[in-house]
Design a protein around this motif. Sequence first.
Motif, mmCIF file in Angstrom:
data_model
loop_
_atom_site.group_PDB
_atom_site.id
_atom_site.type_symbol
_atom_site.label_atom_id
_atom_site.label_comp_id
_atom_site.label_asym_id
_atom_site.label_seq_id
_atom_site.Cartn_x
_atom_site.Cartn_y
_atom_site.Cartn_z
ATOM 1 N N ALA A 52 0.828 -1.208 0.000
ATOM 2 C CA ALA A 52 0.000 0.000 0.000
ATOM 3 C C ALA A 52 0.863 1.259 0.000
ATOM 4 O O ALA A 52 0.582 2.212 -0.732
ATOM 5 C CB ALA A 52 -0.946 -0.002 1.199
ATOM 6 N N SER A 53 1.918 1.269 0.812
ATOM 7 C CA SER A 53 2.766 2.467 0.869
ATOM 8 C C SER A 53 3.535 2.670 -0.430
ATOM 9 O O SER A 53 3.669 3.796 -0.903
ATOM 10 C CB SER A 53 3.720 2.413 2.065
ATOM 11 O OG SER A 53 4.676 1.391 1.900
ATOM 12 N N ASP A 54 4.031 1.588 -1.027
ATOM 13 C CA ASP A 54 4.725 1.719 -2.316
ATOM 14 C C ASP A 54 3.787 2.274 -3.382
ATOM 15 O O ASP A 54 4.173 3.148 -4.177
ATOM 16 C CB ASP A 54 5.286 0.369 -2.767
ATOM 17 C CG ASP A 54 6.461 -0.097 -1.925
ATOM 18 O OD1 ASP A 54 7.009 0.715 -1.142
ATOM 19 O OD2 ASP A 54 6.836 -1.288 -2.039
ATOM 20 N N LEU A 55 2.560 1.784 -3.407
ATOM 21 C CA LEU A 55 1.585 2.285 -4.379
ATOM 22 C C LEU A 55 1.262 3.757 -4.123
ATOM 23 O O LEU A 55 1.149 4.544 -5.064
ATOM 24 C CB LEU A 55 0.313 1.445 -4.352
ATOM 25 C CG LEU A 55 0.407 0.042 -4.943
ATOM 26 C CD1 LEU A 55 -0.898 -0.721 -4.710
ATOM 27 C CD2 LEU A 55 0.733 0.090 -6.423
ATOM 28 N N MET A 56 1.121 4.139 -2.843
ATOM 29 C CA MET A 56 0.801 5.537 -2.543
ATOM 30 C C MET A 56 1.949 6.471 -2.905
ATOM 31 O O MET A 56 1.711 7.589 -3.356
ATOM 32 C CB MET A 56 0.445 5.713 -1.068
ATOM 33 C CG MET A 56 -1.007 5.525 -0.738
ATOM 34 S SD MET A 56 -2.187 6.178 -1.930
ATOM 35 C CE MET A 56 -2.060 7.919 -1.708
ATOM 36 N N ILE A 57 3.178 6.023 -2.722
ATOM 37 C CA ILE A 57 4.321 6.839 -3.126
ATOM 38 C C ILE A 57 4.297 7.022 -4.650
ATOM 39 O O ILE A 57 4.543 8.122 -5.160
ATOM 40 C CB ILE A 57 5.658 6.200 -2.660
ATOM 41 C CG1 ILE A 57 5.705 6.142 -1.130
ATOM 42 C CG2 ILE A 57 6.848 6.925 -3.244
ATOM 43 C CD1 ILE A 57 5.732 7.476 -0.431
ATOM 44 N N LEU A 58 3.977 5.956 -5.384
ATOM 45 C CA LEU A 58 3.865 6.048 -6.841
ATOM 46 C C LEU A 58 2.736 7.005 -7.234
ATOM 47 O O LEU A 58 2.894 7.839 -8.131
ATOM 48 C CB LEU A 58 3.627 4.663 -7.448
ATOM 49 C CG LEU A 58 3.472 4.612 -8.962
ATOM 50 C CD1 LEU A 58 4.738 5.100 -9.656
ATOM 51 C CD2 LEU A 58 3.121 3.200 -9.401
ATOM 52 N N VAL A 59 1.607 6.923 -6.548
ATOM 53 C CA VAL A 59 0.482 7.821 -6.828
ATOM 54 C C VAL A 59 0.878 9.272 -6.547
ATOM 55 O O VAL A 59 0.583 10.169 -7.336
ATOM 56 C CB VAL A 59 -0.754 7.410 -5.998
ATOM 57 C CG1 VAL A 59 -1.830 8.477 -6.022
ATOM 58 C CG2 VAL A 59 -1.311 6.087 -6.511
ATOM 59 N N ALA A 60 1.559 9.499 -5.432
ATOM 60 C CA ALA A 60 1.995 10.858 -5.089
ATOM 61 C C ALA A 60 2.986 11.380 -6.127
ATOM 62 O O ALA A 60 2.925 12.555 -6.519
ATOM 63 C CB ALA A 60 2.620 10.870 -3.701
ATOM 64 N N ALA A 61 3.879 10.518 -6.582
ATOM 65 C CA ALA A 61 4.848 10.942 -7.601
ATOM 66 C C ALA A 61 4.143 11.288 -8.912
ATOM 67 O O ALA A 61 4.483 12.284 -9.556
ATOM 68 C CB ALA A 61 5.886 9.838 -7.830
ATOM 69 N N THR A 62 3.153 10.487 -9.299
ATOM 70 C CA THR A 62 2.432 10.812 -10.537
ATOM 71 C C THR A 62 1.674 12.120 -10.383
ATOM 72 O O THR A 62 1.546 12.878 -11.337
ATOM 73 C CB THR A 62 1.457 9.688 -10.961
ATOM 74 O OG1 THR A 62 0.471 9.509 -9.968
ATOM 75 C CG2 THR A 62 2.192 8.402 -11.232
ATOM 76 N N GLY A 63 1.164 12.398 -9.185
ATOM 77 C CA GLY A 63 0.487 13.671 -8.954
ATOM 78 C C GLY A 63 1.456 14.839 -9.032
ATOM 79 O O GLY A 63 1.147 15.877 -9.609
ATOM 80 N N ALA A 64 2.638 14.661 -8.451
ATOM 81 C CA ALA A 64 3.637 15.731 -8.464
ATOM 82 C C ALA A 64 4.169 16.005 -9.868
ATOM 83 O O ALA A 64 4.486 17.144 -10.203
ATOM 84 C CB ALA A 64 4.792 15.365 -7.529
ATOM 85 N N PHE A 65 4.241 14.978 -10.688
ATOM 86 C CA PHE A 65 4.786 15.133 -12.039
ATOM 87 C C PHE A 65 3.708 15.071 -13.114
ATOM 88 O O PHE A 65 3.976 14.714 -14.245
ATOM 89 C CB PHE A 65 5.847 14.061 -12.300
ATOM 90 C CG PHE A 65 7.049 14.203 -11.420
ATOM 91 C CD1 PHE A 65 7.896 15.284 -11.537
ATOM 92 C CD2 PHE A 65 7.305 13.268 -10.432
ATOM 93 C CE1 PHE A 65 8.992 15.422 -10.711
ATOM 94 C CE2 PHE A 65 8.400 13.393 -9.596
ATOM 95 C CZ PHE A 65 9.256 14.480 -9.734
ATOM 96 N N ARG A 66 2.491 15.451 -12.750
ATOM 97 C CA ARG A 66 1.383 15.384 -13.700
ATOM 98 C C ARG A 66 1.671 16.178 -14.966
ATOM 99 O O ARG A 66 1.341 15.750 -16.066
ATOM 100 C CB ARG A 66 0.119 15.899 -13.036
ATOM 101 C CG ARG A 66 -1.080 15.849 -13.945
ATOM 102 C CD ARG A 66 -2.322 16.344 -13.258
ATOM 103 N NE ARG A 66 -3.444 16.277 -14.155
ATOM 104 C CZ ARG A 66 -4.643 16.703 -13.864
ATOM 105 N NH1 ARG A 66 -4.874 17.226 -12.680
ATOM 106 N NH2 ARG A 66 -5.613 16.622 -14.731
ATOM 107 N N GLY A 67 2.271 17.327 -14.830
ATOM 108 C CA GLY A 67 2.594 18.162 -15.992
ATOM 109 C C GLY A 67 3.507 17.467 -16.990
ATOM 110 O O GLY A 67 3.415 17.689 -18.197
#
Length: 171
Positions: A52-67
């Motif tokens: 769960a934490s690995d997936l959330m870190i990936l989700v947060a990274a995709t949010g941060a680099f959405r542009g």
Amino acid sequence: MQGLHRAFAVFAVGFLITHVIMQIMRGRVGASDAVLPFSGSAGFAVGLGTIASDLMILVAATGAFRGRFVGMRWPWMWRMLHTLAYVSWPVSIVHGLTAGRPGAGWVTMCYVGSLVGVALAMLVRLVVTRGPKDGPAAVRPANIGRKAEQIRVDDVFDEEFWVTLRKEVRR
């Protein structure tokens, strides 16, 4: 709403990192258990938490680099990766209910309340985004009587589309 979403995401990742560091410092898990699921002797529930934490870190990274995803060859990749939050969250709920000591009644009720709240929010979002539209589709007077043009896929996603999307992402 977008700002609220981002603020909650930053707080959630901050609390997640704090939780993981505290568990390592207390000696409950090893550093490898925090990154690699089922790598040590920490148990199945901790392995679920790691996933769960690995997936959330990936989700947060995709949010941060959405542009960055806007200019990619596959712009839909962002939504696909960001949707992993829907997988991560229930896995983290199971982790929270099964790892460590049994939770107090109020803790379990908070988990159930959050499940119900998120389910209702998802239902509202589905109804709002997929629900019936009011009234007939608008027809511009300038287009009345004109023959419909053939549209190619390349024309749909032209440069103007990407410029507009980039501006939206930057806001």
